[in-house]
Design a protein around this motif. Structure first.
Motif, PDB file in Angstrom:
ATOM      1  N   GLY A 155      -4.939 -11.362 -10.479  1.00  0.00           N
ATOM      2  CA  GLY A 155      -5.011 -12.779 -10.819  1.00  0.00           C
ATOM      3  C   GLY A 155      -4.999 -13.085 -12.299  1.00  0.00           C
ATOM      4  O   GLY A 155      -5.365 -14.186 -12.708  1.00  0.00           O
ATOM      5  N   ASN A 156      -4.565 -12.117 -13.120  1.00  0.00           N
ATOM      6  CA  ASN A 156      -4.539 -12.310 -14.566  1.00  0.00           C
ATOM      7  C   ASN A 156      -3.124 -12.568 -15.072  1.00  0.00           C
ATOM      8  O   ASN A 156      -2.160 -11.973 -14.579  1.00  0.00           O
ATOM      9  CB  ASN A 156      -5.050 -11.048 -15.282  1.00  0.00           C
ATOM     10  CG  ASN A 156      -6.470 -10.698 -14.906  1.00  0.00           C
ATOM     11  OD1 ASN A 156      -7.404 -11.431 -15.223  1.00  0.00           O
ATOM     12  ND2 ASN A 156      -6.647  -9.572 -14.233  1.00  0.00           N
ATOM     13  N   ALA A 157      -3.006 -13.408 -16.076  1.00  0.00           N
ATOM     14  CA  ALA A 157      -1.772 -13.463 -16.848  1.00  0.00           C
ATOM     15  C   ALA A 157      -1.810 -12.331 -17.867  1.00  0.00           C
ATOM     16  O   ALA A 157      -2.885 -11.865 -18.263  1.00  0.00           O
ATOM     17  CB  ALA A 157      -1.645 -14.800 -17.555  1.00  0.00           C
ATOM     18  N   CYS A 158      -0.639 -11.866 -18.294  1.00  0.00           N
ATOM     19  CA  CYS A 158      -0.631 -10.785 -19.270  1.00  0.00           C
ATOM     20  C   CYS A 158       0.467 -10.989 -20.297  1.00  0.00           C
ATOM     21  O   CYS A 158       1.507 -11.599 -20.027  1.00  0.00           O
ATOM     22  CB  CYS A 158      -0.491  -9.419 -18.597  1.00  0.00           C
ATOM     23  SG  CYS A 158       0.998  -9.177 -17.622  1.00  0.00           S
ATOM     24  N   ILE A 159       0.187 -10.479 -21.492  1.00  0.00           N
ATOM     25  CA  ILE A 159       1.156 -10.432 -22.581  1.00  0.00           C
ATOM     26  C   ILE A 159       1.358  -8.958 -22.906  1.00  0.00           C
ATOM     27  O   ILE A 159       0.405  -8.257 -23.276  1.00  0.00           O
ATOM     28  CB  ILE A 159       0.661 -11.193 -23.821  1.00  0.00           C
ATOM     29  CG1 ILE A 159       0.384 -12.666 -23.469  1.00  0.00           C
ATOM     30  CG2 ILE A 159       1.669 -11.098 -24.952  1.00  0.00           C
ATOM     31  CD1 ILE A 159      -0.268 -13.456 -24.596  1.00  0.00           C
ATOM     32  N   LEU A 160       2.584  -8.482 -22.754  1.00  0.00           N
ATOM     33  CA  LEU A 160       2.883  -7.058 -22.895  1.00  0.00           C
ATOM     34  C   LEU A 160       3.686  -6.833 -24.165  1.00  0.00           C
ATOM     35  O   LEU A 160       4.701  -7.482 -24.393  1.00  0.00           O
ATOM     36  CB  LEU A 160       3.684  -6.563 -21.696  1.00  0.00           C
ATOM     37  CG  LEU A 160       3.134  -6.924 -20.305  1.00  0.00           C
ATOM     38  CD1 LEU A 160       4.038  -6.374 -19.214  1.00  0.00           C
ATOM     39  CD2 LEU A 160       1.714  -6.398 -20.141  1.00  0.00           C
ATOM     40  N   ARG A 161       3.234  -5.880 -24.964  1.00  0.00           N
ATOM     41  CA  ARG A 161       3.966  -5.544 -26.186  1.00  0.00           C
ATOM     42  C   ARG A 161       4.275  -4.051 -26.157  1.00  0.00           C
ATOM     43  O   ARG A 161       3.419  -3.218 -26.436  1.00  0.00           O
ATOM     44  CB  ARG A 161       3.146  -5.910 -27.417  1.00  0.00           C
ATOM     45  CG  ARG A 161       3.974  -6.130 -28.691  1.00  0.00           C
ATOM     46  CD  ARG A 161       4.413  -4.846 -29.329  1.00  0.00           C
ATOM     47  NE  ARG A 161       4.986  -5.051 -30.659  1.00  0.00           N
ATOM     48  CZ  ARG A 161       5.396  -4.071 -31.440  1.00  0.00           C
ATOM     49  NH1 ARG A 161       5.324  -2.815 -31.031  1.00  0.00           N
ATOM     50  NH2 ARG A 161       5.906  -4.332 -32.633  1.00  0.00           N
ATOM     51  N   GLU A 188       7.127 -17.550 -14.414  1.00  0.00           N
ATOM     52  CA  GLU A 188       7.476 -16.309 -15.107  1.00  0.00           C
ATOM     53  C   GLU A 188       6.615 -16.107 -16.342  1.00  0.00           C
ATOM     54  O   GLU A 188       6.543 -15.004 -16.892  1.00  0.00           O
ATOM     55  CB  GLU A 188       8.950 -16.292 -15.490  1.00  0.00           C
ATOM     56  CG  GLU A 188       9.369 -17.323 -16.510  1.00  0.00           C
ATOM     57  CD  GLU A 188      10.852 -17.243 -16.843  1.00  0.00           C
ATOM     58  OE1 GLU A 188      11.191 -17.340 -18.036  1.00  0.00           O
ATOM     59  OE2 GLU A 188      11.665 -17.083 -15.908  1.00  0.00           O
ATOM     60  N   MET A 189       5.907 -17.153 -16.783  1.00  0.00           N
ATOM     61  CA  MET A 189       5.021 -17.019 -17.927  1.00  0.00           C
ATOM     62  C   MET A 189       3.733 -16.277 -17.590  1.00  0.00           C
ATOM     63  O   MET A 189       2.921 -15.997 -18.465  1.00  0.00           O
ATOM     64  CB  MET A 189       4.672 -18.402 -18.503  1.00  0.00           C
ATOM     65  CG  MET A 189       5.896 -19.199 -18.951  1.00  0.00           C
ATOM     66  SD  MET A 189       6.944 -18.252 -20.093  1.00  0.00           S
ATOM     67  CE  MET A 189       8.362 -19.335 -20.225  1.00  0.00           C
ATOM     68  N   ALA A 190       3.538 -15.955 -16.310  1.00  0.00           N
ATOM     69  CA  ALA A 190       2.367 -15.153 -15.922  1.00  0.00           C
ATOM     70  C   ALA A 190       2.473 -13.740 -16.474  1.00  0.00           C
ATOM     71  O   ALA A 190       1.461 -13.056 -16.678  1.00  0.00           O
ATOM     72  CB  ALA A 190       2.217 -15.118 -14.404  1.00  0.00           C
ATOM     73  N   VAL A 191       3.700 -13.272 -16.688  1.00  0.00           N
ATOM     74  CA  VAL A 191       3.943 -11.967 -17.308  1.00  0.00           C
ATOM     75  C   VAL A 191       4.934 -12.184 -18.439  1.00  0.00           C
ATOM     76  O   VAL A 191       6.091 -12.519 -18.199  1.00  0.00           O
ATOM     77  CB  VAL A 191       4.512 -10.942 -16.305  1.00  0.00           C
ATOM     78  CG1 VAL A 191       4.790  -9.618 -17.010  1.00  0.00           C
ATOM     79  CG2 VAL A 191       3.569 -10.743 -15.126  1.00  0.00           C
ATOM     80  N   GLN A 192       4.492 -12.011 -19.674  1.00  0.00           N
ATOM     81  CA  GLN A 192       5.368 -12.213 -20.824  1.00  0.00           C
ATOM     82  C   GLN A 192       5.460 -10.920 -21.631  1.00  0.00           C
ATOM     83  O   GLN A 192       4.433 -10.312 -21.950  1.00  0.00           O
ATOM     84  CB  GLN A 192       4.832 -13.343 -21.704  1.00  0.00           C
ATOM     85  CG  GLN A 192       4.781 -14.691 -20.988  1.00  0.00           C
ATOM     86  CD  GLN A 192       4.246 -15.775 -21.888  1.00  0.00           C
ATOM     87  OE1 GLN A 192       4.979 -16.501 -22.534  1.00  0.00           O
ATOM     88  NE2 GLN A 192       2.917 -15.889 -21.940  1.00  0.00           N
ATOM     89  N   VAL A 193       6.677 -10.515 -21.934  1.00  0.00           N
ATOM     90  CA  VAL A 193       6.920  -9.345 -22.758  1.00  0.00           C
ATOM     91  C   VAL A 193       7.295  -9.813 -24.158  1.00  0.00           C
ATOM     92  O   VAL A 193       8.238 -10.594 -24.331  1.00  0.00           O
ATOM     93  CB  VAL A 193       8.033  -8.461 -22.164  1.00  0.00           C
ATOM     94  CG1 VAL A 193       8.342  -7.286 -23.082  1.00  0.00           C
ATOM     95  CG2 VAL A 193       7.622  -7.952 -20.781  1.00  0.00           C
TER      96      VAL A 193
END
Length: 431
Positions: A155-161, A188-193
């Protein structure tokens, strides 16, 4: 054009700050919506992501080939190249990991310890998402999918680098994830690279607590040290994987040989690979020649203490630095010790609290080792290579933590949630 195509022309820190603030704000809004997403919606997104990965095999491998070509030209070592490589087998593993996460029970919303107090109210704890998780990693493009799937299910949003060496692979994977999320009616903003390889983007990601709740770095020691020193949000981390196998005098030597061989040679470039082998003195002279023979076809360089060199005089004399080394390469340090107390003292002095194992037929010594070795995973008669979220039944892992607060060991779904107290009443008031 995919929003995840890499950006190379940001003019300075102001542009990067503005870009990262946008990602952070989008992630925070998505996390609010994800809190109310049911297991069915999240699972549908995961199934759709798995299908997108399967359909995009050719695109993924082509993107990865470009990364590998550039990495070789830049002199990346064999261990890093191994981590970077995508092929059909590893794509299969990513798909299986996503599918397994979809099939896991959703921990969000579970209420534990509900009890009725003398006042009449009921008090318990509910498992809830953390919120927004930032993940910084190097080389391994499969982390993009593992992190996205676990964060989403929890249930988390994430920002991946991801690392610059995997830029094309990560962009292709991000596109698959975005398509899967959209197909399941999740933003799609729930997972952002992060679509820039500028180092300043990392600096901003780890210093925006208004948007990010937890940072998880996965990579080399320098990356994790930097994040630990500079972050303004909590960090879940481990610095090194200096893993040990101790073979006790009571051990079945065939078991010991198989475990020591697998723990070192199954893969070299992983944090749960064996780096130092400790042998109880009574069995050292018998086991060492067998070990040298087993390691020879794998071209593993052996470095031993003086007592180990009595049985294997041709091996390199180990230095103090060898006992502290995370080689991530076909090199193994060997020390002969006098019993379990000496073995545990060595692990206490040189270990990294990651993964350590004992090979023994003694129940008493096995119990002592489990109780007294202060590592995130402690094993009896098993290869250290099992210290992995997939092998622990977590579906996939977002990393391995040697922290002692919140999450320790492979971090799966439960490690990506927290708890809050819930109180149930029926018009109760405090007297």
């Amino acid at each position: 054009m995919s929003p995840y195509n890499m950006i190379d022309n940001m003019s300075g820190n102001a542009d990067i700050d503005a870009y990262m603030n946008t990602l952070g704000a989008q992630a925070r809004r998505s996390s609010t919506h994800l809190r109310g997403a049911g297991a069915g919606a999240k699972n549908a997104a995961l199934v759709a992501i798995a299908a997108q990965l399967d359909a995009a095999r050719v695109t993924l491998i082509e993107a990865n080939v470009r990364d590998l070509e550039r990495a070789r030209a830049n002199g990346l070592d064999d261990a890093m190249l191994d981590r970077l490589t995508l092929n059909d087998t590893r794509i299969d593993a990513m798909i299986e990991g996503v599918t397994q996460v979809a099939n896991l029970s959703d921990p969000v919303g579970e209420i534990d310890g509900l009890r009725t107090l003398p006042s009449g109210i009921q008090v318990g704890q509910m498992r809830v998402p953390i919120g927004v998780i930032g993940i910084i990693y190097e080389s391994r493009p499969n982390v993009t999918v593992e992190a996205a799937s676990l964060c989403l299910k929890a249930g988390n949003a994430c920002i991946l680098r991801g690392g610059s060496e995997a830029r094309n692979s990560n962009a292709a994977l991000a596109d698959c994830i975005a398509k899967g999320l959209t197909q399941a009616d999740i933003s799609e903003m729930a997972v952002q690279v992060v679509a820039t390889t500028e180092r300043a983007a990392v600096g901003r990601l780890i210093t925006m607590p208004e948007y990010v709740d937890v940072i998880i770095p996965r990579g080399g020691k320098s990356l994790i040290e930097r994040v630990s020193q500079e972050a303004r949000v909590p960090v879940i981390k481990h610095l090194d994987g200096v893993c040990h196998v101790y073979v006790d005098a009571s051990a079945d030597l065939d078991k010991a040989l198989a475990i020591a061989l697998n723990a070192k040679t199954q893969r070299y470039g992983t944090c749960n690979t064996l780096e130092t082998l400790l042998l109880d003195a009574p069995i050292a002279s018998e086991l060492l020649p067998r070990l040298a023979e087993a390691y020879a076809p794998h071209q593993v360089e052996l470095r031993g203490c003086e007592r180990a060199r009595e049985a294997l005089p041709d091996i390199t004399l180990a230095s103090e630095e060898d006992w502290q080394a995370e080689y991530l390469a076909p090199i193994l340090a060997i020390r002969v010790v006098d019993g379990i107390d000496a073995a545990m003292a060595h692990i206490e002095c040189y270990g990294s609290q990651h993964t350590d194992a004992i090979v023994t037929e003694s129940y008493t010594l096995a119990r002592r080792f489990l109780a007294e070795v202060d590592s995130s995973s402690v094993m009896v008669n098993a290869s250290t290579r099992f210290a992995d979220g997939f092998e622990y039944g977590l579906g996939a892992e977002i990393g391995i933590s040697t922290n002692k607060l919140h999450a320790r060991g492979p971090v799966g779904l439960e490690g990506l949630t927290t708890r809050k107290y819930v109180v149930l009443g029926d018009g109760h008031v405090r007297s």
